[in-house]
Design a protein around this motif. Structure first.
Motif, mmCIF file in Angstrom:
data_model
loop_
_atom_site.group_PDB
_atom_site.id
_atom_site.type_symbol
_atom_site.label_atom_id
_atom_site.label_comp_id
_atom_site.label_asym_id
_atom_site.label_seq_id
_atom_site.Cartn_x
_atom_site.Cartn_y
_atom_site.Cartn_z
ATOM 1 N N VAL A 1 -3.338 4.481 -2.822
ATOM 2 C CA VAL A 1 -4.542 4.903 -2.114
ATOM 3 C C VAL A 1 -4.551 6.423 -2.072
ATOM 4 O O VAL A 1 -3.705 7.045 -1.423
ATOM 5 N N TYR B 1 -10.608 10.490 1.833
ATOM 6 C CA TYR B 1 -10.299 9.471 0.831
ATOM 7 C C TYR B 1 -10.843 9.887 -0.528
ATOM 8 O O TYR B 1 -11.939 10.436 -0.644
ATOM 9 N N LEU C 1 -0.374 -0.696 -4.406
ATOM 10 C CA LEU C 1 -1.767 -0.278 -4.431
ATOM 11 C C LEU C 1 -1.780 1.175 -3.988
ATOM 12 O O LEU C 1 -1.523 1.484 -2.822
ATOM 13 N N PRO D 1 0.824 -1.214 0.000
ATOM 14 C CA PRO D 1 0.000 0.000 0.000
ATOM 15 C C PRO D 1 0.855 1.259 0.000
ATOM 16 O O PRO D 1 1.847 1.360 0.713
ATOM 17 N N SER E 1 -9.777 7.830 -4.020
ATOM 18 C CA SER E 1 -9.948 6.567 -4.746
ATOM 19 C C SER E 1 -8.647 5.786 -4.662
ATOM 20 O O SER E 1 -7.660 6.264 -4.092
ATOM 21 N N SER E 2 -8.626 4.591 -5.251
ATOM 22 C CA SER E 2 -7.405 3.779 -5.249
ATOM 23 C C SER E 2 -7.151 3.241 -6.648
ATOM 24 O O SER E 2 -8.046 3.218 -7.497
#
Length: 270
Positions: free
Chosen positions: A217, A203, A215, A144, A205-206
């Motif tokens: 984030v 937040y 990934l 991440p 999107s990812s």
């Protein structure tokens, strides 16, 4: 879900993704993954003994063949970088290519057990490998990484990394450390890289990012205080930019590009 060891007819069309080393194999004059048949790929039958299915696009399967370090099958083939192929792909193929490379890299790098050194065996009902000696099981690694667009009044913070030799400026990003929340990682990375504080973190999107197995984030944030002080090992330059005076920025296929465009839209609404 990724399916393994697919047997596929010679004349049935599919999106074939063929890797050699860290590049994509295409027929000459092509710069993207196109629909073709097994026969049209001009590969030996032996290359199709271990095919992965990673997605479906337009009701056609996306199938992966890994040549590893083998030489190109013929003079009609050439290799192009994964990044350039992804830049020429729409969102659905982009995701398929990202998944294909991450699955391929996992299988290449987990042939032996990291616990006892014995040879690993493929699990046939999921993408995993398991040691027959000590039963240690491995799954594809996902790292991440937080990425954040920061707004200050009618300006956006953009930075040039020390590895951005093309002069591109982008949003700040960094890997999440062990024991850290995503939000903590954003605050830490921003302060470490440019010395400022942020607030109103939310937040966005990812996006899977296969360089090699991240990934991304994405977050939006507002400036809270401090003076920009670039960390010299990571950041060559960082500054606040007006919406109409932007430097070279990432393309919109990337989450960085999406974050920047969304932040500019928020600025224009003010």
């Amino acid at each position: 879900m990724i399916e393994q060891q697919i047997i596929f007819p010679h004349d049935q069309p599919a999106y074939w993704i063929v890797f050699q080393r860290d590049q994509v194999v295409v027929l000459n004059q092509q710069t993207q993954v196109n629909v073709s048949t097994r026969r049209e790929l001009l590969l030996d039958d032996a290359h199709f003994s271990d095919v992965l299915k990673v997605a479906e696009v337009d009701n056609l399967p996306c199938l992966v063949v890994d040549l590893g370090h083998e030489s190109l099958p013929s003079e009609q083939h050439q290799t192009v970088s994964l990044r350039s192929v992804m830049m020429n792909s729409d969102a659905r193929l982009f995701e398929a290519l990202a998944r294909a490379w991450q699955a391929t890299l996992f299988l290449r790098t987990h042939r032996f057990c990291g616990q006892c050194g014995s040879r690993m065996q493929r699990i046939d009902w999921e993408l995993a490998t398991q040691c027959s000696r000590c039963s240690h099981r491995c799954y594809p690694r996902i790292s991440p990484c937080v990425i954040v667009a920061i707004r200050k009044d009618k300006q956006i913070l953009l930075a040039q990394g020390t590895r951005h030799t093309n002069g591109m400026y982008s949003t700040l990003a960094g890997f999440v450390e062990s024991g850290e929340t995503l939000e903590q990682a954003v605050h830490r990375e921003v302060f470490e890289e440019v010395g400022i504080r942020v607030t109103n973190l939310r937040y966005f999107s990812s996006q899977p990012w296969p360089f090699p197995h991240s990934l991304m984030v994405g977050f939006l944030a507002d400036y809270a205080g401090g003076e920009i002080t670039p960390e010299p090992k990571e950041i060559a330059d960082a500054k606040w930019f007006d919406a109409d005076k932007l430097p070279l920025i990432p393309p919109t296929f990337s989450i960085a590009g999406h974050l920047i465009q969304h932040t500019l839209a928020l600025i224009n609404e003010q």
